[in-house]
Design a protein around this motif. Structure first.
Motif, PDB file in Angstrom:
ATOM      1  N   THR A 103      45.552  38.537  38.881  1.00  0.00           N
ATOM      2  CA  THR A 103      44.233  38.209  39.740  1.00  0.00           C
ATOM      3  C   THR A 103      44.425  37.650  41.081  1.00  0.00           C
ATOM      4  O   THR A 103      45.425  36.667  41.261  1.00  0.00           O
ATOM      5  CB  THR A 103      43.204  37.318  38.828  1.00  0.00           C
ATOM      6  OG1 THR A 103      43.136  38.059  37.690  1.00  0.00           O
ATOM      7  CG2 THR A 103      42.021  36.995  39.650  1.00  0.00           C
ATOM      8  N   THR A 104      43.786  38.074  42.030  1.00  0.00           N
ATOM      9  CA  THR A 104      44.043  37.628  43.502  1.00  0.00           C
ATOM     10  C   THR A 104      43.919  35.918  43.298  1.00  0.00           C
ATOM     11  O   THR A 104      42.914  35.372  42.880  1.00  0.00           O
ATOM     12  CB  THR A 104      43.066  38.152  44.252  1.00  0.00           C
ATOM     13  OG1 THR A 104      43.579  39.470  44.602  1.00  0.00           O
ATOM     14  CG2 THR A 104      43.354  37.447  45.804  1.00  0.00           C
ATOM     15  N   GLY A 105      44.905  35.407  44.096  1.00  0.00           N
ATOM     16  CA  GLY A 105      44.994  33.907  44.059  1.00  0.00           C
ATOM     17  C   GLY A 105      45.241  32.912  42.850  1.00  0.00           C
ATOM     18  O   GLY A 105      45.556  31.834  42.924  1.00  0.00           O
ATOM     19  N   GLU A 106      45.728  33.822  41.878  1.00  0.00           N
ATOM     20  CA  GLU A 106      45.969  33.165  40.514  1.00  0.00           C
ATOM     21  C   GLU A 106      47.429  32.507  40.642  1.00  0.00           C
ATOM     22  O   GLU A 106      48.243  33.117  41.476  1.00  0.00           O
ATOM     23  CB  GLU A 106      45.812  34.156  39.241  1.00  0.00           C
ATOM     24  CG  GLU A 106      45.560  33.355  38.148  1.00  0.00           C
ATOM     25  CD  GLU A 106      44.539  33.815  37.271  1.00  0.00           C
ATOM     26  OE1 GLU A 106      43.882  33.281  36.337  1.00  0.00           O
ATOM     27  OE2 GLU A 106      44.596  35.190  37.119  1.00  0.00           O
ATOM     28  N   VAL A 107      47.731  31.323  40.059  1.00  0.00           N
ATOM     29  CA  VAL A 107      49.020  30.728  40.104  1.00  0.00           C
ATOM     30  C   VAL A 107      49.537  31.183  38.387  1.00  0.00           C
ATOM     31  O   VAL A 107      49.019  30.522  37.856  1.00  0.00           O
ATOM     32  CB  VAL A 107      48.935  29.481  40.712  1.00  0.00           C
ATOM     33  CG1 VAL A 107      48.227  28.575  39.852  1.00  0.00           C
ATOM     34  CG2 VAL A 107      50.174  28.787  41.041  1.00  0.00           C
ATOM     35  N   SER A 109      53.535  30.195  36.551  1.00  0.00           N
ATOM     36  CA  SER A 109      54.811  29.482  36.593  1.00  0.00           C
ATOM     37  C   SER A 109      55.820  30.564  36.144  1.00  0.00           C
ATOM     38  O   SER A 109      55.619  30.883  34.952  1.00  0.00           O
ATOM     39  CB  SER A 109      54.780  28.294  35.587  1.00  0.00           C
ATOM     40  OG  SER A 109      55.681  27.577  35.382  1.00  0.00           O
ATOM     41  N   THR A 136      59.078  28.399  41.171  1.00  0.00           N
ATOM     42  CA  THR A 136      58.594  27.795  39.933  1.00  0.00           C
ATOM     43  C   THR A 136      57.273  28.245  40.001  1.00  0.00           C
ATOM     44  O   THR A 136      56.672  28.775  38.685  1.00  0.00           O
ATOM     45  CB  THR A 136      58.835  26.325  39.949  1.00  0.00           C
ATOM     46  OG1 THR A 136      58.297  25.844  41.288  1.00  0.00           O
ATOM     47  CG2 THR A 136      60.424  26.090  39.964  1.00  0.00           C
ATOM     48  N   THR A 139      52.160  31.934  43.458  1.00  0.00           N
ATOM     49  CA  THR A 139      50.625  32.468  43.801  1.00  0.00           C
ATOM     50  C   THR A 139      50.701  33.868  44.082  1.00  0.00           C
ATOM     51  O   THR A 139      51.286  34.367  44.710  1.00  0.00           O
ATOM     52  CB  THR A 139      50.132  31.529  45.051  1.00  0.00           C
ATOM     53  OG1 THR A 139      50.339  30.241  44.542  1.00  0.00           O
ATOM     54  CG2 THR A 139      48.722  31.669  45.190  1.00  0.00           C
ATOM     55  N   ALA A 144      49.108  39.929  43.866  1.00  0.00           N
ATOM     56  CA  ALA A 144      50.502  40.437  43.342  1.00  0.00           C
ATOM     57  C   ALA A 144      51.616  39.368  43.881  1.00  0.00           C
ATOM     58  O   ALA A 144      51.507  38.663  45.006  1.00  0.00           O
ATOM     59  CB  ALA A 144      51.243  41.602  43.981  1.00  0.00           C
ATOM     60  N   ASP A 146      56.089  38.143  44.020  1.00  0.00           N
ATOM     61  CA  ASP A 146      57.836  38.532  43.423  1.00  0.00           C
ATOM     62  C   ASP A 146      58.399  37.240  43.327  1.00  0.00           C
ATOM     63  O   ASP A 146      58.333  36.421  44.054  1.00  0.00           O
ATOM     64  CB  ASP A 146      58.367  39.521  44.593  1.00  0.00           C
ATOM     65  CG  ASP A 146      57.714  40.791  44.384  1.00  0.00           C
ATOM     66  OD1 ASP A 146      57.870  41.858  43.849  1.00  0.00           O
ATOM     67  OD2 ASP A 146      56.613  40.971  45.468  1.00  0.00           O
TER      68      ASP A 146
END
Lengths: 175, 274
Positions: A103-107, A109, A136, A139, A144, A146
């Protein structure tokens, strides 16, 4: 289209093709109320947040000619290789690369299960690899992101020729 | 700005490269919250182009003060961790999926009545099992005449996705507060760093927005941000490009999207650093 119950809300799974192509999450904006209502009279629709992970490149050290003394071969996240003194290195090296779509903006780990991996030639010879990633928290800008994995191969003195294989584990953790 | 451009460039690059890549894995949803005797499901789909076997395991993870989630050494597991592994059941544990084939993994919770109230958490880890062909890749080059043989190395990544499965037993409460929000100039803009503080016996989860004071349109948004029960606080950093940075004061806003959070909103002013 499959309609199922989920957490008491009605979930609509998009067609397999849609999910495969872009992931269910990206389809949020394209689901019209008419589409949502197709299988059911009620209007509660939950589009699941999905995540996909893809390997984009292997961590590859190239081919290495050992020497009489122990040394190391390091591949940086950029793919740049540092060939330890005495060793011969050829073939193009690459760092490990992974592509995450969510999802856009999701962070999320990123974690390596173990910072060390062992390589074996199937006989009695082995080497270790130290692994690292500078990513680590990733976002998912634009949905997306990488990350890369760098490695340092510890080559023993007069390491036996052959093909060495091994595995390492990396996981993308949702919070 | 440079970082953003690099990210966009990378995204474009990889979207072009994507069709040739195998072993993709899709998991949805990305977070599961259950109560004492309930169940849920997770959809797993093979979005790659070859049949792949996935192993599903229930593992322990720990969050640190930076928000990083790391595997937990079994020896360090607490009784609460052990209880989480005990009460969460799931099936199947191994699935083989043809390309584009989805399957549902069912999750059930069976908590004994004696279990103390609180939040119990484990993480469901989905991992592709590499097949022999993958292990051989990249294929070692055939030795060219006159070229020494040397060694070649094939290191296979086993990569996966972990999602939290959170079980809440009995009376739980929790609250999020933002503290110590400050702005630090960086090369291509500014970085907003804020501490997400948590109180109570549950984790908090939500969306962090950075806004110009008085505006309702976020300049930047970070979704899916949690502070687990093992941390009292965690830091969050958001980088804002120079051209998006307003001259006036900034605020950060955290909106709970956890079902137990009831959409609670907390705000803090961002202090401008020297």
């Amino acid at each position: 289209m499959t309609v199922g119950m989920f957490w008491g809300k009605i979930m609509i799974l998009l067609s397999k093709k849609t999910i495969g192509a872009i992931g269910a999450i990206l389809a949020v904006a394209t689901v019209s109320p008419a589409y949502a209502a197709a299988g059911n009279g009620t209007a509660s629709v939950k589009i699941l947040r999905a995540i996909t992970v893809t390997k984009s490149s292997d961590l590859y050290f190239g081919k290495i000619l050992p020497s009489a003394s122990a040394s190391t071969v390091a591949v940086a996240e950029s793919g740049a290789r540092t060939c330890g003194s005495g060793l011969g290195c050829y073939d193009t090296a690459t760092s490990g690369g992974f592509h995450v779509v969510g999802t856009t903006g999701e962070v999320v780990s990123v974690s390596l299960d173990s910072a060390t991996a062992t390589l074996s030639d199937g006989a009695s010879h082995s080497m270790t690899v130290n692994l690292a990633t500078s990513t680590t928290a990733l976002t998912l800008t634009g949905g997306a992101g990488d990350f890369k994995v760098a490695g340092t191969l510890n080559v023993g003195a007069s390491q036996a020729d052959g093909t060495y294989t091994g595995q390492y584990s990396v996981s993308v953790n949702y919070q | 700005m440079l970082r953003n451009l690099a990210a966009i460039a990378a995204a474009v690059l990889f979207s072009i490269a994507q069709p040739v890549i195998a072993s993709d894995l899709l998991v949805a949803p990305t977070r599961i919250v259950l109560d004492g005797n309930s169940g849920g499901e997770v959809m797993v789909s093979n979005t790659g182009d070859k049949t792949t076997t996935y192993r599903i395991s229930l593992v322990l993870r720990r969050m640190d003060a930076t928000g990083q989630i790391n595997p937990l050494d079994e020896a360090l597991a607490t009784p609460s961790d052990a209880a989480a592994l005990d009460i969460i059941n799931y099936a199947p544990r191994k699935i083989t999926l043809a390309p584009q084939q989805p399957q549902t993994v069912r999750i059930g919770v069976r908590a004994p009545p004696s279990l103390a109230p609180g939040e119990y958490r484990a993480h469901l880890l989905f991992r592709a099992v590499p097949d022999a062909a993958t292990i051989d890749a990249p294929a070692p080059d055939a030795p060219k005449p006159g070229q020494p043989q040397g060694m070649s190395i094939a290191l296979t990544p086993i990569y996966g996705i972990a999602i939290p499965v959170i079980v809440r037993i009995g009376a739980i409460e929790g609250k999020a507060v933002l503290a110590n929000a400050h702005l630090t100039p960086v090369a291509d803009g500014a970085r907003v760093t804020v501490t997400l503080q948590r109180s109570g016996n549950r984790s908090v989860y939500g969306t962090l927005d950075v806004l110009a004071q008085g505006s309702s349109t976020p300049i930047s948004t970070v979704k899916g941000l949690a502070a687990y029960t093992e941390v009292a606080s965690r830091d969050v950093s958001v980088t804002i490009a120079r051209d998006k940075l307003p001259a006036g004061p900034l605020v950060v806003r955290f909106t709970e999207t956890d079902p137990a959070g009831g959409g609670a909103v907390v705000e803090a002013k961002v202090a401008r650093g020297a």
